[in-house]
Design an enzyme around this catalytic site. Structure first.
Site, PDB file in Angstrom:
ATOM      1  N   ASP A 179       0.865  -1.173   0.000  1.00  0.00           N
ATOM      2  CA  ASP A 179       0.000   0.000   0.000  1.00  0.00           C
ATOM      3  C   ASP A 179       0.913   1.238   0.000  1.00  0.00           C
ATOM      4  O   ASP A 179       2.135   1.139   0.180  1.00  0.00           O
ATOM      5  CB  ASP A 179      -0.968  -0.020   1.195  1.00  0.00           C
ATOM      6  CG  ASP A 179      -2.205   0.830   0.916  1.00  0.00           C
ATOM      7  OD1 ASP A 179      -2.129   1.732   0.044  1.00  0.00           O
ATOM      8  OD2 ASP A 179      -3.247   0.623   1.555  1.00  0.00           O
TER       9      ASP A 179
HETATM   10  C1  NOJ Z   1      -4.087   3.876   0.123  1.00  0.00           C
HETATM   11  C2  NOJ Z   1      -5.253   2.989   0.307  1.00  0.00           C
HETATM   12  O1  NOJ Z   1      -5.152   2.293   1.528  1.00  0.00           O
HETATM   13  C3  NOJ Z   1      -5.483   1.979  -0.801  1.00  0.00           C
HETATM   14  O2  NOJ Z   1      -6.729   1.397  -0.629  1.00  0.00           O
HETATM   15  C4  NOJ Z   1      -5.347   2.633  -2.139  1.00  0.00           C
HETATM   16  O3  NOJ Z   1      -5.615   1.702  -3.159  1.00  0.00           O
HETATM   17  C5  NOJ Z   1      -3.961   3.200  -2.279  1.00  0.00           C
HETATM   18  N1  NOJ Z   1      -3.700   4.173  -1.223  1.00  0.00           N
HETATM   19  C6  NOJ Z   1      -3.717   3.851  -3.637  1.00  0.00           C
HETATM   20  O4  NOJ Z   1      -4.429   5.024  -3.732  1.00  0.00           O
END
Ligand code: NOJ
Length: 733
Positions: free
Chosen positions: A289
């Site tokens: 993430d």
């Molecule tokens: C943070 C989030 O937790 C995740 O769900 C998301 O896909 C990513 N950033 C990319 O934006």
């Protein structure tokens, strides 16, 4: 995701021709960064947005006018494997650099957060899950895939399939709720919708199931917080949707931010290598993430960036989202021997395999004609599906005295700021909607021919105008009050310690009720709210979530009776916040909550859900009768008679639950095992049949082993997790 032998050979050949820098480049994901022209740094800008110093709209304007760096030079040099951009022409331009100007011409995999639709925004997932309609889950994902691909996005960061039982967590909005079976069926249908239509190069994307794993169990519902649980709980509740997604061939997985039992998922070798890749058979790759590899330093599991990068790579983390740690440190570590080349090769093989499977080497671009077609507006069938999904996702929580549906002759006073804010209908993680596609509840009621007058009065934030509320009461036969949460009140980084109606909305409802006029309440929100007071005082409550671009049409149709609500809750609603986490399938205790003191209860509030999982009313009634259970060699055949007892057609979600009465580990009081949406004409009766394979009657123990244990089981069938017929059977497997 399956590759032919030729495709596998292509990947191996490419891999054999890559330099170490090019290989690590594939493991690096970039997103556009802002350059120059700012009085405040980007991080400060995000903080300003978060604490409300600037609005979402202002933020959007700033970003649209900011100069962005798309890392073209790095792409040209083969140092970027993936990008995160939603503009189709920009994506074509970046692909052109990757394909035509980099040494090996490897296209980018372009990811984006297309969670519940792209420009066609469908209900937030917790709402869509209330439809219990697997075909719908698949159809909306399929449409999202086509729209993504038409914008140059070939990798959707969806489905989000975190089981979530604590509604203080803002991200409950993004996933299918509290139940592992519903979550698994949602996951499978989403993967099919996103990936399976390979009839044209632009009809599918790679899914990215997230967040692996147990993110929904973050302590106290506080985002990014620690999680700890038994192996059995992990396997029975949090892993099933991921296992199901892998069985359906999901191409990629995003690891969760949280630590699980002390090891952050980002560097959790057991979770990534042993469970996900080896046992569940992930064929594609795992991405971290955003910034999560760097956060391992702050977690205190790595000393510095280098250490975090090494741990992540060794654990099986194939792609780094956003930190550059792989780009900056991995080559030296390979040369030193801390990270074997085989680890790099495995990651790159997985990433290239997904690119090949997506057909990106043959079709990296979006045709200009397709871009122009979308610029002209949304196709009619896309709008129709948005409306259908919205209609099926509403849940009628309460309808005393048949107050709903309203008739077109009634003078409606529509109250609440949320009722006429087309910007609020889409909810969290919707980033490509266009204002001209969005229908507010006021617009929907007017278009449906209702006799409606609008009185904003106030909303989740700011002051309430009580005089205006009094006027609304004087001028209408019936009040429709739209209350709830703004879209920014749920989603990432939106946990709350208090989940009753925010702001002055309860006072507004009290004022409306005091008039003596009937008050219908429509809820617009991203999480189950604590509705103890509302359930006691309000005669009719329609849960409408953030239903997407056609929210207003769907709500109007339900209020006026053109649509008969059929949704059932995908998550339990508490009476008060202090009950969180509250969920129907909790383990049996030695002292189940009851009126007597020494039981598992609270002194000051109910112990069980106010509105439990599976609850949802209709404008007609349904009766269950004649439950029968027959055992065959490898299954239970279950039948029940379902009758529409009212005078209009309606759709019921019949639910099958199981309880393992005595086992070697304490089992849930009930577990959903199957469901079926059934539409019955007025007065119609039909026999509903479920087959429960004996194989599905077991559970995972604390070694992660699946066990089928002989003994007594209870079979429940009904219209909610609380209201069921029951039969006992004794099974020897
Ligand atoms: C943070 C989030 O937790 C995740 O769900 C998301 O896909 C990513 N950033 C990319 O934006």
């Amino acid at each position: 995701m399956k590759l032919t032998q030729d495709q596998k050979n292509f990947v191996e050949d490419l891999l054999s021709r890559m330099t170490l820098e090019e290989k690590i480049g594939q493991m690096n994901q970039e997103s556009p960064s802002i350059v120059g022209g700012f009085d405040v740094p980007f991080s400060e800008l995000i903080e300003m947005l978060t604490d409300g110093r600037i609005s979402q709209e202002e933020f959007g304007r700033i970003m649209a006018n900011a100069k962005q760096d798309f890392h073209e030079d790095d792409i040209r040099a083969g140092r970027v494997g993936s990008q995160m951009v939603k503009d189709p022409r920009q994506n074509n331009a970046l692909q052109k650099i990757a394909v035509e100007e980099s040494r090996l011409g490897i296209p980018l995999i372009i990811g984006f957060d297309v969670i519940h639709g792209f420009r066609s925004v469908f209900p937030i997932a917790i709402g869509e899950a209330c439809s219990f309609d697997d075909a719908l889950f698949e159809e909306t994902a399929h449409m999202a895939a086509a729209e993504s691909r038409a914008h140059g996005i070939n990798w959707n960061f969806a489905p989000m399939i975190d089981a979530a039982r604590d509604s203080r967590w803002g991200r409950v909005s993004e996933g299918p709720g509290e139940d592992p079976l519903l979550g698994s069926r949602f996951a499978r249908a989403k993967i099919r919708g996103l990936q399976n239509d390979q009839s044209s190069p632009l009809s599918y994307v790679a899914a990215c199931t997230k967040h692996y794993v147990a993110y929904g169990a973050c302590e106290s519902g506080r985002d990014y917080n620690t999680t700890s649980m038994s192996v059995s709980n992990l396997y029975n509740v949090y892993l099933p949707a991921f296992r199901a997604a892998m069985n359906e061939g999901a191409a990629t997985v995003m690891a969760a931010f949280n630590d699980l039992n002390g090891v952050p998922c980002t560097v959790n070798r057991w979770l990534l290598r042993d469970v996900l890749k080896k046992d569940f058979g992930l064929e594609g790759f795992v991405v971290s993430d955003a910034n999560a590899i760097r956060e391992c330093v702050i977690h205190g599991i790595a000393e510095d960036d280098r250490d975090a990068g090494v741990q992540a790579a060794l654990a099986g983390m194939d792609m780094d989202m956003g930190t550059h740690i792989y780009k900056d440190h991995l080559a030296a570590e390979v040369e030193k021997g801390t990270v074997p080349m085989a680890v790099i090769d495995e990651a790159v093989r997985r990433i290239l395999s997904v690119k090949v499977w997506l057909g990106l080497f043959e079709n990296p671009y979006v045709p200009e004609a397709l871009i122009e077609a979308y610029e002209k507006g949304l196709p009619e069938e896309h709008i129709a599906l948005c409306r259908k999904a919205a209609e099926e996702s509403m849940v009628l929580l309460k309808n005393e005295g048949g107050l709903l549906p309203l008739s077109r002759g009634q003078k409606i006073s529509l109250v609440g700021k949320l009722a006429d804010d087309a910007n609020e209908v889409c909810g969290a993680w919707a980033m490509a909607w266009k204002p001209e596609d969005c229908v507010s509840i006021r617009m929907g009621l007017e278009a449906a021919g209702a006799d409606v007058r609008y009185f904003p009065c106030g909303g989740p934030e700011g002051e309430i105008d009580f005089e205006e509320a009094d006027r609304a009461c004087r001028e209408g036969d019936v009040i429709v009050a739209v209350v709830g949460e703004t879209d920014a009140m749920s989603g990432e980084a939106s946990s709350k310690a208090e989940i009753s109606l925010p702001g002055g909305q309860r006072a507004l409802l009290e004022r409306l009720l005091a008039s003596g006029k009937p008050v219908v309440t429509v809820l617009m929100n991203g999480r189950p709210l604590a509705l103890g007071w509302e359930a006691e005082h309000l005669p009719a409550i329609l849960e409408a979530w953030h239903l997407g671009i056609r929210m207003g049409d769907a709500v109007a149709a339900a209020l006026l009776g053109d649509v008969n609500p059929s949704g059932k809750l995908s998550s339990s609603f508490p009476a008060v916040t202090g009950q969180c986490p509250v969920y129907y399938n909790h383990p049996s205790t030695g002292r189940p909550g009851s009126k007597s003191k020494f039981t598992s209860r609270y002194l000051d509030s109910p112990w069980d859900a106010l509105y439990p999982f599976g609850h949802g009313l209709s404008y007609t009634g349904f009766a269950y009768d004649g439950l029968c259970v027959e055992e065959t060699a490898d299954a239970l055949e279950i039948c029940v008679k379902l009758k529409n007892t009212g005078d209009r057609e309606g759709t019921e979600v019949a639910q099958l639950y199981l309880q393992d009465v005595a086992a070697s580990l304490v089992r849930p009081v009930k577990e959903l095992k199957n469901y079926s949406r059934v539409t019955l004409a007025a007065g119609e009766e039909r026999e509903i049949r479920f087959t429960l394979p004996k194989q599905d009657m077991g559970f995972y123990d604390n070694e992660g082993q699946y066990r089928l244990e002989d003994g007594l089981f209870r079979i429940y069938v009904g219209g909610s997790s609380r209201d069921c017929l029951m039969k006992e059977v004794r099974i020897a497997f």
